[in-house]
Design an enzyme around this catalytic site. Sequence first.
Site, short mmCIF file in Angstrom:
data_model
loop_
_atom_site.label_atom_id
_atom_site.label_comp_id
_atom_site.label_asym_id
_atom_site.label_seq_id
_atom_site.Cartn_x
_atom_site.Cartn_y
_atom_site.Cartn_z
N PHE A 251 35.63 45.84 28.65
CA PHE A 251 36.83 46.54 29.12
C PHE A 251 36.56 47.99 29.53
CE2 PHE A 251 38.16 43.78 25.43
CZ PHE A 251 38.38 42.66 26.20
N ALA A 520 34.88 44.98 40.30
CA ALA A 520 34.02 44.96 41.48
C ALA A 520 32.75 44.14 41.28
CB ALA A 520 33.64 46.40 41.87
N ARG A 641 39.08 36.12 48.90
CA ARG A 641 38.48 34.81 48.71
C ARG A 641 38.26 34.52 47.22
NH1 ARG A 641 32.81 32.79 51.53
NH2 ARG A 641 33.22 30.55 51.43
N PRO A 645 38.58 29.11 41.22
CA PRO A 645 39.99 29.29 40.83
C PRO A 645 40.23 29.16 39.34
CG PRO A 645 39.67 27.23 42.05
CD PRO A 645 38.40 28.02 42.18
N LYS A 714 37.80 40.19 46.63
CA LYS A 714 38.41 41.33 45.94
C LYS A 714 38.36 41.05 44.44
CE LYS A 714 41.78 42.27 49.64
NZ LYS A 714 43.22 42.42 49.96
N GLY A 715 38.58 42.07 43.63
CA GLY A 715 38.51 41.90 42.19
C GLY A 715 39.79 41.36 41.60
N VAL A 716 39.67 40.67 40.45
CA VAL A 716 40.84 40.08 39.80
C VAL A 716 40.98 40.48 38.33
CG1 VAL A 716 40.77 38.10 41.34
CG2 VAL A 716 39.60 37.95 39.14
N GLY A 717 40.01 41.20 37.78
CA GLY A 717 40.01 41.43 36.34
C GLY A 717 41.13 42.32 35.84
N GLU A 718 41.53 43.31 36.61
CA GLU A 718 42.46 44.32 36.11
C GLU A 718 43.85 44.28 36.73
OE1 GLU A 718 39.72 48.14 35.41
OE2 GLU A 718 38.98 46.81 36.97
#
Length: 756
Positions: A251, A520, A641, A645, A714-718
């Site tokens: 984190f 990223a 993209r 999933p 693109k990023g998805v974590g935050e």
Amino acid sequence: MTREISLANAPAHARHGSSIGQPLTRRDGVLKVTGAARYAADNHPAGMLHAVLAVSSIARGRVTFLDIEAAKGHPGVVEVMTPANRPPLATDPDEKSNPFMFRLDVLQNDLVRYANQPIAVVIAETLEAATEGAALLSPQYETLPARVGLDAGESFMPPAVGVGNPARLQRGDVEAALATSASRVEATYETPSQYHNAMEPHAIVAAWDGDALSIDTPSQALAMAQGRIAGLFGIAPEKIHIRSPFLGGGFGSKGLVSGPQVLGILAARLVGRPVKLVLRREQMYGPVGHRAPTRQTLRIGLDSEGRMTALAHHAKTTSSTFDDFFEPAADASHTLYASPAIATSHEAVRVDTGTPLFMRAPGEATGSIALESAIDEAAWACGLDPLAFRLKNYAEVEPISGKPFSSKALRECYAEGAGRFGWSGRPLAPRQMRDEAGFLVGWGMGTATFPALMFQAEARAVLRRDGTGVMETGAQDMGQGAWTAFAQIAADGLGLDIEQLEFKAGTSDLPDAGIAGGSAHTATAGMAIHCAGADVIARLADLATGDERSPLFGAGNAGVLARGGRLIRRDDESRSESYADILARAGLAEMEGRGRSAADPAAQSTYAMHAHGAVFAEVKVDPDLGQIRVTRLVGAFAAGRVINPRLVRSQYYGGMIWGASFTLHEHAVMDRRSGRILNADLAEYHVPVNADVPSVDALLIDEHDPHVNALGIKGVGEIGITGTAGAVANAVWHATGVRVRRFPIRIDDLLAPAAL
């Protein structure tokens, strides 16, 4: 000690065509659920000693006495490291040479700058002996009053916020626009200090062999850690070998080398034996970063039709007395809502705490809960549904810069999320819905956004004569499934089935994969992997198309495809040749390719790059007790993209749960007299459990972005945090009619203003 983890023999999963886009399960999943995955503290080299930190119980002053004789007299204690006998460092740990370098507390003097600061290290044959030895030190202090909280001292405008962002930014004349607005909304919101609390505490196992150093430690940035340690100890980076195959959460707290890691290395040098140092849970509240508190004031000007004419966002935060990191909370207002006049500004106060650092969605998390609450208040002031208000103020270009978005499917997120949630049935006024048990029911929403960042990385690809491939990069997996996603990108780039691929990561002797941070990592390391695959395929194609014996001879202009371990002519797919045959005929055992990735400066200067989403929340509130339950969360997200999933949806779930935690649970309680955190454990520092978030649904909205990078990632974590925190807060208001502007929302906040 293990050298590296190879996933060559991980179980295969069904795939159809390209590996990219397939919902494969985690390649390291079996290792983790069977206990075969080795984390840093699982390593026990021969002759290893245990080190335990002794930490300060005061927040400001200096250490005047340590009972070293008592500690060293305890059976099993080998040595006590203090400022008096700590081995020297090659550089001053208080020096800073780049924005990602922060000052460390490594026993350089007897000063105490915050509670839980390391003041000594006890090294012993057993963990128990080291722990008991640390207790016997019985430190005495010269104590000064602790400076605590947002009003602890004189405030100032920081030189920058985040990593080099301007502390003040303006577009248009905000004050003039506010003065001429048909109506205004002004409100102040407060967020607390929060701490990372990853399941795996910070740990290090360090062993010296002459001037060579071997380390097991959780790290989100292996090459950066290698460079920082090399500078501190005056040795070449290649003399340092770091193993970090698995992280039990990070984190942001494991993105940079921390003081306790350096102390573990120093302890090993002092005693000439391998040393393990693991922080206790309460010791993580201090030297390894946290999210700083904020007080944010938003002023919104509105015309008679509910369009924003001005947006001013001011944030006050804290930093330590000895370093500079300032939470960029107001920057959340740069990107979401159309307004001809926008101004953001920051001020700060220095307090006696450890330096706040990057914590999941730094700036965006704290800023968005205030922004989304204020937007909800503005919608109510205009008599508009919150979704209708957001659509009326939808930004077609980035408001603060005027740049076009590289892609933006936020309208689709609004529509799909609202449809799945059933938003059209929401009454406008609060306190209009109850369930069969008589609980008040509220529905709220929030817009999610996070920048699409990308750093630099490298990768190495190898095709073997037996038809298999290897991809190497020093990537990290904090549990998000990065190793699986990277293997999918690698298999696709090499034109192999994923079971034919060996993926290597997690050690510093592999190519630099950059930092696993800023949402990223997949874009950064993934693009390096993609480029390495393209490089080796291009080399193989040159070899085949230039060979008269190959069925691909002369296909250079037409080009070839790489699929199923074969090169195939684009203009005639009946003509192909296996990688194995090409290499065998050339007398080569293998062929290597290299790949690098970095953000495109031209694209970044032209486009605003962000992921977007919309989160809808349902809460139920007990009208007698004021107890709040989140009963439903629905999020719809567009993040370019999607590589996998299944893993992406898992990341959205984690972010949304963290958002609910931000609104209702997390809060570090500070003793204002001593400067100590009173709830420095997982019993009283509350985070959600399964019962707190019974239903979470994440929708993946298709989005093509040709500008962020060649893979469109693109990023998805935050991003899931940024919409959810505000959505839950707004749902609480809709249920109760009580607008709470201090987080986390407490029962007494709901009961104090008026009876529910």
